[in-house]
Design an enzyme around this catalytic site. Structure first.
Site, PDB file in Angstrom:
ATOM      1  CB  CYS A  70      -0.849   0.057   1.127  1.00 46.57           C
ATOM      2  SG  CYS A  70      -0.095  -0.053   2.833  1.00 46.57           S
ATOM      3  CG  HIS A 365      -4.163   0.802   3.798  1.00 44.63           C
ATOM      4  ND1 HIS A 365      -3.541  -0.086   3.018  1.00 44.63           N
ATOM      5  CD2 HIS A 365      -5.112   1.149   3.126  1.00 44.63           C
ATOM      6  CE1 HIS A 365      -4.056  -0.134   1.729  1.00 44.63           C
ATOM      7  NE2 HIS A 365      -5.062   0.765   2.027  1.00 44.63           N
ATOM      8  CG  ASN A 387      -7.841   1.558  -0.297  1.00 42.60           C
ATOM      9  OD1 ASN A 387      -6.635   1.461  -0.325  1.00 42.60           O
ATOM     10  ND2 ASN A 387      -8.839   1.118   0.409  1.00 42.60           N
TER      11      ASN A 387
END
Length: 442
Positions: A70, A365, A387
């Site tokens: 991520c 994240h 995202n």
């Protein structure tokens, strides 16, 4: 001396449960749908796309799939939006597999260097070595890791080095690399015990790095030294740029000074100083390259700095604890979305400082801020979040975070130096205080 639970206590606990108002109904709800669904508040309507007073023009989202990259995806997303607008390629995607290839090699080298630095250490007595051996080579990372890799290796378009099974689902590769590196650590320690000198230890390290390169090349493919970049822009015009090196591609198609961004964190514990720089030597992936540094600031300044950067038209990388108060399907990030206190009948709330102190808070994240809605006083009410979990969740892959969630679970933002306040800019010049590998600031 430790005390055992008595049967009288068990009887009292049972009585306390039975006496709880609505216990039987609540128990059935939890048993049928779980504590999250049983305590969940109102969700966003996935069919309604919210509006934002500041919103960047971005395209399709990326998908890290079953990998822990991520940090890399969100950082490359900030770059691709900039490059895409600059050259008229809205959905340009940069190769995460290319950067991940060298990330795995560099992480392996760092781990072995750390073992060589103290080859007689025992994991049962040395906390640092024990921490390193828990995961010698994973695919997680920090904000500064990507600039360090790009400065050394450049970057390529995804069309030149696409994803493979192993880059998209890293579990098997992680297991192989960790096995190899733990075995290499054992070889180094046995050699040191046998009286081998530094040159011999370096030779063992080099042999192992060659083997690791082979593992990673099998898994990701061998990265190109040069390539042709062919594309059609948003006006359907064809372009071909021949014989580019990865570093030439980065310089031409992104062109950022990789040292222009500073990673700001908000850790309110008494053990951390505001307006002070910190470093994390245990995760300086590229040995001799850009080190990991943070500047600790009050939490409200994360939002202020993020808004300033969005107002310039640039997206914001941010680190967060996405597992808290999230509904993945609708893309809802709402502070207090799951009300466990009301469900179970006792206070389950903790402040940020207390969550850090007891290891409840962590950066799990990284995502990208691409919009914010400001009220009449210029204060944020909600954020548009890009995202990297694909387009099937949220609004085509975009999430909405309210300000309560941001205040509780957004812990890091990467901001351009020219946007920083004088106080924060001065803090970037302080001598970084090194953090231990297990410090939860990161």
């Amino acid at each position: 001396m430790a005390k055992a639970i008595s049967f009288d206590q068990i009887d009292q606990y049972h009585k306390d449960f039975v006496d709880q108002p609505g216990a039987q109904v609540l128990a059935k709800a939890v048993q049928n749908v779980g504590p999250q669904a049983a305590s969940r508040g109102t969700l966003n309507d996935k069919a309604i796309k919210p509006a934002f007073s500041i919103e960047l023009d971005t395209g399709k989202v990326t998908n890290q799939k079953q990998s822990g990259r991520c940090w890399m995806f969100s950082e490359l997303n900030t770059m691709r939006h900039f490059a895409g607008e600059k050259f008229g390629i809205k959905d340009l995607e940069l190769s995460q597999a290319y950067l991940a290839f060298y990330d795995r090699i560099e992480k392996s080298n760092l781990f072995l260097e750390q073992v060589i630095a103290d080859p007689t250490a025992s994991p049962t007595e040395d906390r640092k070595l024990a921490t390193l051996l828990q995961q010698p080579n994973g695919d997680g990372g920090q904000f500064d890791n990507a600039p360090a890799l790009i400065e050394k290796y450049g970057i390529v378009p995804k069309s030149v080095m696409p994803e493979t099974f192993n880059s998209s689902a890293t579990g098997q590769l992680n297991a192989v690399l960790n096995l190899k590196l733990r075995k290499a650590a054992n070889e180094l320690q046995q050699a040191a015990k046998a009286g081998k000198d530094q040159d011999a230890l370096e030779a063992i390290k080099d042999d192992n790095l060659s083997a690791i390169y082979r593992i990673v090349a099998y898994a990701y493919g061998n990265p190109p030294a040069t390539f042709d970049f062919e594309y059609r822009d948003d006006k359907k015009n064809f372009h071909a740029d021949r014989g580019l090196t990865p570093k030439e591609f980065y310089a031409k198609y992104v062109g950022w000074d990789l040292g222009q961004h500073v990673n700001l964190v908000a850790d309110p514990r008494d053990t951390k100083q505001y307006f002070q720089a910190y470093s994390l030597p245990s995760q300086n992936t590229v040995v001799g390259g850009r080190p990991i540094t943070f500047v600790n600031v009050p939490a409200d300044q994360l939002a202020q700095m993020a808004i300033k950067q969005l107002q310039t038209g640039e997206a914001v990388w941010f680190g967060n604890d996405v597992g808290q108060d999230v509904d993945r399907d609708t893309g809802t990030l709402t502070g207090g979305l799951y009300d466990y206190s009301t469900l179970f009948g006792f206070d389950m709330k903790l402040g940020v400082a207390d969550r850090f102190a007891i290891r409840q808070a962590e950066v799990t994240h990284a995502m990208t801020l691409t919009g914010v809605d400001l009220d009449d006083n210029g204060q944020p009410t909600r954020w548009k979040v890009e995202n990297s979990w694909g387009k099937d969740r949220g609004n085509d892959g975009y999430y909405v975070a309210d300000q309560s969630w941001f205040e509780q679970y957004a812990y890091e933002v990467a901001i351009r130096k020219d946007l920083l306040t004088p106080e924060i800019l001065a803090a970037t010049q302080t001598e970084p205080i090194p953090l231990d590998p297990w410090d939860e600031l990161h």
